[in-house]
Scaffold this motif. Structure first.
Motif, PDB file in Angstrom:
ATOM      1  N   LEU A   1       7.275  -0.088   8.346  1.00 56.79           N
ATOM      2  CA  LEU A   1       6.942   1.154   7.628  1.00 56.79           C
ATOM      3  C   LEU A   1       7.170   2.376   8.519  1.00 56.79           C
ATOM      4  O   LEU A   1       7.697   3.398   8.080  1.00 56.79           O
ATOM      5  CB  LEU A   1       5.495   1.113   7.128  1.00 56.79           C
ATOM      6  CG  LEU A   1       5.233   0.099   5.999  1.00 56.79           C
ATOM      7  CD1 LEU A   1       3.738  -0.073   5.755  1.00 56.79           C
ATOM      8  CD2 LEU A   1       5.932   0.513   4.700  1.00 56.79           C
TER       9      LEU A   1
ATOM     10  N   ARG B   1       9.668   5.491   7.566  1.00 60.49           N
ATOM     11  CA  ARG B   1       9.106   6.821   7.274  1.00 60.49           C
ATOM     12  C   ARG B   1       9.947   7.973   7.796  1.00 60.49           C
ATOM     13  O   ARG B   1      10.012   9.017   7.175  1.00 60.49           O
ATOM     14  CB  ARG B   1       7.700   6.945   7.888  1.00 60.49           C
ATOM     15  CG  ARG B   1       6.623   6.357   7.029  1.00 60.49           C
ATOM     16  CD  ARG B   1       5.234   6.564   7.641  1.00 60.49           C
ATOM     17  NE  ARG B   1       4.362   5.472   7.254  1.00 60.49           N
ATOM     18  CZ  ARG B   1       3.735   4.664   8.095  1.00 60.49           C
ATOM     19  NH1 ARG B   1       3.872   4.844   9.406  1.00 60.49           N
ATOM     20  NH2 ARG B   1       2.978   3.701   7.646  1.00 60.49           N
TER      21      ARG B   1
ATOM     22  N   LYS C   1       0.841  -1.210   0.000  1.00 61.01           N
ATOM     23  CA  LYS C   1       0.000   0.000   0.000  1.00 61.01           C
ATOM     24  C   LYS C   1       0.868   1.249   0.000  1.00 61.01           C
ATOM     25  O   LYS C   1       0.491   2.289  -0.498  1.00 61.01           O
ATOM     26  CB  LYS C   1      -0.909   0.026   1.238  1.00 61.01           C
ATOM     27  CG  LYS C   1      -2.010  -1.018   1.192  1.00 61.01           C
ATOM     28  CD  LYS C   1      -2.878  -0.926   2.451  1.00 61.01           C
ATOM     29  CE  LYS C   1      -3.768  -2.157   2.586  1.00 61.01           C
ATOM     30  NZ  LYS C   1      -4.159  -2.370   3.992  1.00 61.01           N
ATOM     31  N   GLU C   2       2.056   1.142   0.602  1.00 59.93           N
ATOM     32  CA  GLU C   2       2.904   2.320   0.742  1.00 59.93           C
ATOM     33  C   GLU C   2       4.118   2.284  -0.192  1.00 59.93           C
ATOM     34  O   GLU C   2       4.572   3.315  -0.656  1.00 59.93           O
ATOM     35  CB  GLU C   2       3.378   2.396   2.206  1.00 59.93           C
ATOM     36  CG  GLU C   2       3.759   3.781   2.614  1.00 59.93           C
ATOM     37  CD  GLU C   2       3.737   3.959   4.133  1.00 59.93           C
ATOM     38  OE1 GLU C   2       4.713   4.504   4.648  1.00 59.93           O
ATOM     39  OE2 GLU C   2       2.744   3.564   4.780  1.00 59.93           O
TER      40      GLU C   2
ATOM     41  N   GLU D   1       3.640  -2.882   9.661  1.00 55.63           N
ATOM     42  CA  GLU D   1       3.418  -1.493  10.102  1.00 55.63           C
ATOM     43  C   GLU D   1       4.600  -0.971  10.907  1.00 55.63           C
ATOM     44  O   GLU D   1       4.977   0.195  10.796  1.00 55.63           O
ATOM     45  CB  GLU D   1       2.115  -1.394  10.905  1.00 55.63           C
ATOM     46  CG  GLU D   1       0.904  -1.470   9.961  1.00 55.63           C
ATOM     47  CD  GLU D   1      -0.437  -1.447  10.679  1.00 55.63           C
ATOM     48  OE1 GLU D   1      -0.475  -1.706  11.908  1.00 55.63           O
ATOM     49  OE2 GLU D   1      -1.452  -1.180   9.995  1.00 55.63           O
TER      50      GLU D   1
END
Length: 370
Positions: free
Chosen positions: A287, A291, A226-227, A284
């Motif tokens: 990620l 980030r 998704k990212e 998660e």
């Protein structure tokens, strides 16, 4: 001779309840005591925890350090909140430490490794307990993230997983060989570059079905997709048959950057938690650690402090938000060595993320045994 005479140096007092108030204060203080040869008194051990005092895992770590330096331990029993370590000379050799629980072998390694660098020859460690335990790095993290980054400091160790051990049984075993060095080199990691590779392993052991590993892997890949759209992501699904004690499942995902930075996200299965959820949790976490644009993840941050403090020269490492674990490790390292740390906030025009640079003038510990 009068024991109160000048020749007996006073022990350094370390307050085990400050800041993070957990077992990490104990590990950093014991390792630095061993390396510097200065006695430490650690009071209010793990005062910040629901069951304060020494747990089996902390006790086996302390005994391991004491064995390494022919030291004298006082107050070393389960539940004790006051411990004193008076170190002798660090000696190479073969050492065994067994938590007798699912207590983490990685935390045993965290306390023993820095000490073993300052011996006269390579040392062997047989560490027993949990290899993939809650509230501690998984052994895969130690091998795939911690070890390659430590090599930048000049540290070389080998680690062989003989048996994996899971909560609540433990029963895992790793064999580690550590080579000594003359001095730790300072490290600069301030440019992250781009993420170039994402890989990992999702595993099941014992009675758990292989499908769980595939479900964890697939859910993790979907979440990362998704990212991060354009990278090939390879998370192997594995069934551990003969090299595991007990039943367990877990996943670790590692991202590598173009400048050699490494980041991880991991999670362990628990009773009643869907495999998808375990995969998503690890993805998660990964990620979140990518980030912020720093060069280390939130878990490596505090593990590097002791090496920065002992290195000769100035180390600079870019991180995301500085964790309480890291602040605690810095507090203890500054108290027990000549190292000086500064943390500078960097605003980045290109991204909304705030990063920090942890800089350390190391104390330049020399290995007098080599």
């Amino acid at each position: 001779m009068d024991p109160d005479s000048e020749s007996v140096p006073a022990a350094q007092e370390v307050d085990g309840s400050v800041m993070e108030g957990g077992g990490q204060i104990l590990r950093v203080a014991a390792a630095l005591s061993c390396i510097t040869g200065a006695a430490v008194n650690i009071s209010k051990v793990r005062a910040g925890r629901s069951s304060p005092g020494l747990r089996p895992q902390h006790l086996s770590g302390l005994q391991l350090v004491s064995d390494l330096c022919g030291g004298v331990l006082q107050g070393a029993n389960i539940g004790s909140t006051d411990v004193r370590l008076t170190p002798g000379k660090i000696r190479s050799g073969s050492y065994t430490a067994d938590t007798q629980t699912a207590g983490s072998v990685c935390l045993l390694l965290q306390v023993a490794l820095p000490c073993a660098l300052f011996t006269d020859a390579s040392s062997q460690f047989c560490l027993k307990g949990g290899t993939n335990a809650e509230m501690a790095p998984q052994i895969d993290y130690t091998l795939k993230v911690f070890k390659p980054v430590l090599e930048k400091f000049g540290v070389h160790f080998d680690c062989d997983i003989r048996m994996r051990g899971y909560y609540p049984k433990g029963g895992g075993e790793v064999s580690v060989t550590v080579n000594p060095l003359k001095q730790l080199q300072p490290v600069t990691m301030i440019e992250r570059g781009n993420i170039t590779k994402i890989h990992g392993r999702a595993h099941v052991a014992g009675v758990l079905p292989y499908k769980l590993a595939k479900d964890m892997s697939a859910a993790a890949v979907r979440t990362i997709r998704k990212e991060i759209k354009d990278l090939y992501i390879n998370i192997q699904a594995l069934q551990e048959k003969d090299k595991a004690c007990g039943s367990g499942n877990g996943i670790i995902i590692i991202a590598e950057s173009s400048t050699g930075c490494l980041f991880a996200g991991s999670a362990l299965g628990k009773k009643g938690v869907y495999a998808d959820k375990v995969g998503i949790e690890a993805a998660e976490m990964l990620l979140r650690n990518i980030r912020h644009n720093g060069c280390v993840d939130e878990f490596l941050q505090d593990q590097l402090i002791i090496f920065m403090a002992a290195a000769k020269g100035t180390s600079r490492i870019r991180t995301g938000a500085v964790t309480l674990h890291t602040q605690t490790a810095i507090h203890v390292a500054e108290q027990l060595t000549e190292a000086k740390f500064t943390i500078t906030k960097c605003e980045d025009e290109l991204s909304s993320s705030v990063t920090f640079i942890i800089e350390c003038q190391g104390s330049g510990v020399d290995n007098l045994n080599l």
